[in-house]
Scaffold this motif. Structure first.
Motif, short mmCIF file in Angstrom:
data_model
loop_
_atom_site.label_atom_id
_atom_site.label_comp_id
_atom_site.label_asym_id
_atom_site.label_seq_id
_atom_site.Cartn_x
_atom_site.Cartn_y
_atom_site.Cartn_z
N ILE A 87 -5.79 -3.02 -6.60
CA ILE A 87 -6.02 -3.99 -4.95
C ILE A 87 -5.73 -4.36 -5.28
CG2 ILE A 87 -4.87 -4.19 -2.61
CD1 ILE A 87 -4.91 -0.78 -2.64
N SER A 88 -7.33 -4.66 -5.90
CA SER A 88 -8.34 -5.69 -5.32
C SER A 88 -7.49 -7.18 -6.67
CB SER A 88 -9.58 -5.66 -5.18
OG SER A 88 -10.18 -5.16 -6.80
N ARG A 89 -7.38 -6.03 -7.83
CA ARG A 89 -6.39 -7.40 -8.84
C ARG A 89 -5.64 -7.52 -8.94
NH1 ARG A 89 -7.16 -10.51 -12.54
NH2 ARG A 89 -5.93 -10.36 -14.63
N LEU A 90 -4.32 -7.03 -8.27
CA LEU A 90 -3.08 -7.19 -7.76
C LEU A 90 -3.42 -8.30 -6.82
CD1 LEU A 90 -1.48 -4.28 -7.25
CD2 LEU A 90 -0.74 -5.53 -9.18
N ALA A 91 -4.00 -8.49 -5.77
CA ALA A 91 -4.29 -9.84 -4.95
C ALA A 91 -4.57 -10.66 -5.56
CB ALA A 91 -4.75 -9.02 -3.79
N GLU A 92 -5.76 -10.74 -6.57
CA GLU A 92 -6.00 -12.32 -6.94
C GLU A 92 -5.04 -12.19 -7.79
OE1 GLU A 92 -9.72 -10.91 -8.47
OE2 GLU A 92 -9.54 -11.14 -11.18
N ILE A 93 -4.03 -11.64 -8.62
CA ILE A 93 -3.31 -11.72 -9.23
C ILE A 93 -2.08 -12.88 -8.61
CG2 ILE A 93 -0.87 -11.59 -10.69
CD1 ILE A 93 -2.62 -9.40 -12.45
N LEU A 94 -2.04 -12.39 -7.27
CA LEU A 94 -0.70 -13.02 -6.66
C LEU A 94 -1.98 -14.13 -5.80
CD1 LEU A 94 0.82 -9.59 -5.95
CD2 LEU A 94 1.83 -11.22 -7.72
N ARG A 95 -2.68 -13.68 -5.75
CA ARG A 95 -3.69 -14.89 -4.53
C ARG A 95 -2.58 -15.19 -3.23
NH1 ARG A 95 -5.15 -16.26 -9.29
NH2 ARG A 95 -5.81 -17.84 -9.95
N VAL A 96 -3.32 -13.52 -2.68
CA VAL A 96 -3.03 -12.87 -1.26
C VAL A 96 -4.79 -12.35 -0.90
CG1 VAL A 96 -0.47 -12.34 -1.75
CG2 VAL A 96 -2.03 -10.62 -1.98
N SER A 97 -4.42 -11.82 0.29
CA SER A 97 -5.62 -11.18 0.91
C SER A 97 -5.81 -9.71 0.68
CB SER A 97 -5.72 -11.16 2.08
OG SER A 97 -4.92 -10.93 3.10
N GLU A 98 -6.51 -8.85 0.18
CA GLU A 98 -6.46 -7.41 -0.24
C GLU A 98 -5.68 -6.83 0.81
OE1 GLU A 98 -9.82 -5.51 -1.27
OE2 GLU A 98 -10.61 -7.58 -2.75
N ALA A 99 -5.75 -7.03 1.44
CA ALA A 99 -4.89 -6.76 2.69
C ALA A 99 -3.58 -6.73 2.99
CB ALA A 99 -5.15 -7.12 4.20
N ALA A 100 -3.66 -8.11 2.65
CA ALA A 100 -1.85 -8.17 2.61
C ALA A 100 -1.17 -7.41 0.99
CB ALA A 100 -1.30 -10.11 2.92
N MET A 101 -1.60 -7.01 0.44
CA MET A 101 -1.43 -6.22 -0.48
C MET A 101 -1.43 -5.02 -0.64
SD MET A 101 -1.27 -7.39 -3.78
CE MET A 101 0.64 -6.37 -4.13
N TYR A 102 -1.74 -4.74 0.29
CA TYR A 102 -2.25 -3.22 0.81
C TYR A 102 -0.96 -2.83 1.26
CZ TYR A 102 -3.44 0.90 2.79
OH TYR A 102 -3.07 2.49 4.11
N TYR A 103 -1.00 -3.87 2.31
CA TYR A 103 0.54 -3.73 2.87
C TYR A 103 2.38 -3.45 2.25
CZ TYR A 103 -1.92 -3.04 7.65
OH TYR A 103 -2.97 -3.15 8.30
N ARG A 104 2.18 -4.68 1.59
CA ARG A 104 3.23 -4.64 0.34
C ARG A 104 3.46 -3.58 -0.44
NH1 ARG A 104 8.15 -6.41 0.45
NH2 ARG A 104 8.84 -7.56 -1.90
N LEU A 105 2.15 -3.14 -0.66
CA LEU A 105 2.65 -1.66 -1.32
C LEU A 105 3.37 -0.44 -0.91
CD1 LEU A 105 -1.06 -2.06 -3.72
CD2 LEU A 105 0.96 -2.34 -4.70
N LYS A 106 2.61 -0.22 0.26
CA LYS A 106 2.65 0.64 1.33
C LYS A 106 3.98 0.29 1.62
CE LYS A 106 1.16 2.54 4.86
NZ LYS A 106 0.25 3.80 4.95
N ASN A 107 4.98 -0.81 2.05
CA ASN A 107 5.89 -1.15 2.05
C ASN A 107 7.03 -0.47 1.10
OD1 ASN A 107 5.38 -1.94 4.84
ND2 ASN A 107 5.59 -4.10 4.65
N LEU A 108 6.63 -1.10 0.66
CA LEU A 108 7.58 -1.61 -0.89
C LEU A 108 7.55 0.47 -1.54
CD1 LEU A 108 6.51 -4.28 -3.44
CD2 LEU A 108 8.80 -3.70 -1.66
N GLY A 109 6.39 1.11 -0.84
CA GLY A 109 6.61 2.50 -0.85
C GLY A 109 5.58 2.88 -2.02
N MET A 110 4.88 2.06 -2.62
CA MET A 110 4.11 1.99 -3.63
C MET A 110 3.21 2.81 -3.77
SD MET A 110 5.76 -0.81 -5.58
CE MET A 110 4.77 -1.01 -7.19
N LEU A 111 2.34 3.27 -2.34
CA LEU A 111 1.30 3.29 -2.17
C LEU A 111 1.40 5.09 -1.26
CD1 LEU A 111 -1.07 1.12 -0.74
CD2 LEU A 111 -1.41 2.58 -2.61
#
Ligand SMILES: [Zn+2]
Length: 157
Positions: free
Chosen positions: A133-157
């Motif tokens: 998650i922190s690597r994905l957040a770094e690539i997309l330049r978002v917070s780790e919390a935002a990345m976590y919720y996005r993955l969850k909402n996309l059904g990927m977590l």
């Protein structure tokens, strides 16, 4: 709805490079960008002299500034701001997942879909095998919390 709207805007105005640059998207949509300095507000969306304006607080972290811009773009494209309504003013609470103001929820969903395009996230995770998650957040330049919720909402977590 926010997902489809973000996709339509990305299809029209995104150069397909990561991270998505919300300032470029705002300009492509004809919006004017202003900065805020005070400690009270993170962002604002208003119509000034017929011009859609978004503002972000330049003293906050880069990731926050990017999310704020995307959120304020959302207020405009979701029709939350009219020439007759006062500016939408956002403080830290507007971005909280505990905020239940429907327009804030919508603007946050839109911002997440704009900064973390579904196709880009799927490509990074499934094609490139990046699941940290922190690597994905770094690539997309978002917070780790935002990345976590996005993955969850996309059904990927
Ligand atoms: Zn807001």
């Amino acid at each position: 709805m926010e997902e489809a709207l973000a996709k339509r805007i990305l299809d029209a105005h995104w150069d397909k490079l990561l991270p998505v640059r919300p300032a470029d998207i705002a300009r492509a949509l004809g919006m004017q960008i202003d900065v805020l300095d005070g400690p009270e507000l993170s962002g604002e969306a208003e119509i000034r002299d017929g011009q859609q304006v978004i503002k972000f607080n330049r003293n906050e972290s880069t990731n926050r500034q990017r999310f704020t811009m995307a959120h304020e773009i959302g207020h405009h494209v979701l029709g939350h701001v009219t020439p007759f309504s006062p500016a939408r003013r956002d403080n830290a609470g507007s971005f909280s997942s505990g905020n239940h103001d429907w327009q804030e929820v919508q603007a946050n969903r839109f911002a997440a879909a704009l900064l973390m395009p579904k196709l880009a996230v799927e490509t990074l995770v499934y094609r490139e095998g990046i699941t940290n998650i922190s690597r994905l957040a770094e690539i997309l330049r978002v917070s780790e919390a935002a990345m976590y919720y996005r993955l969850k909402n996309l059904g990927m977590l």
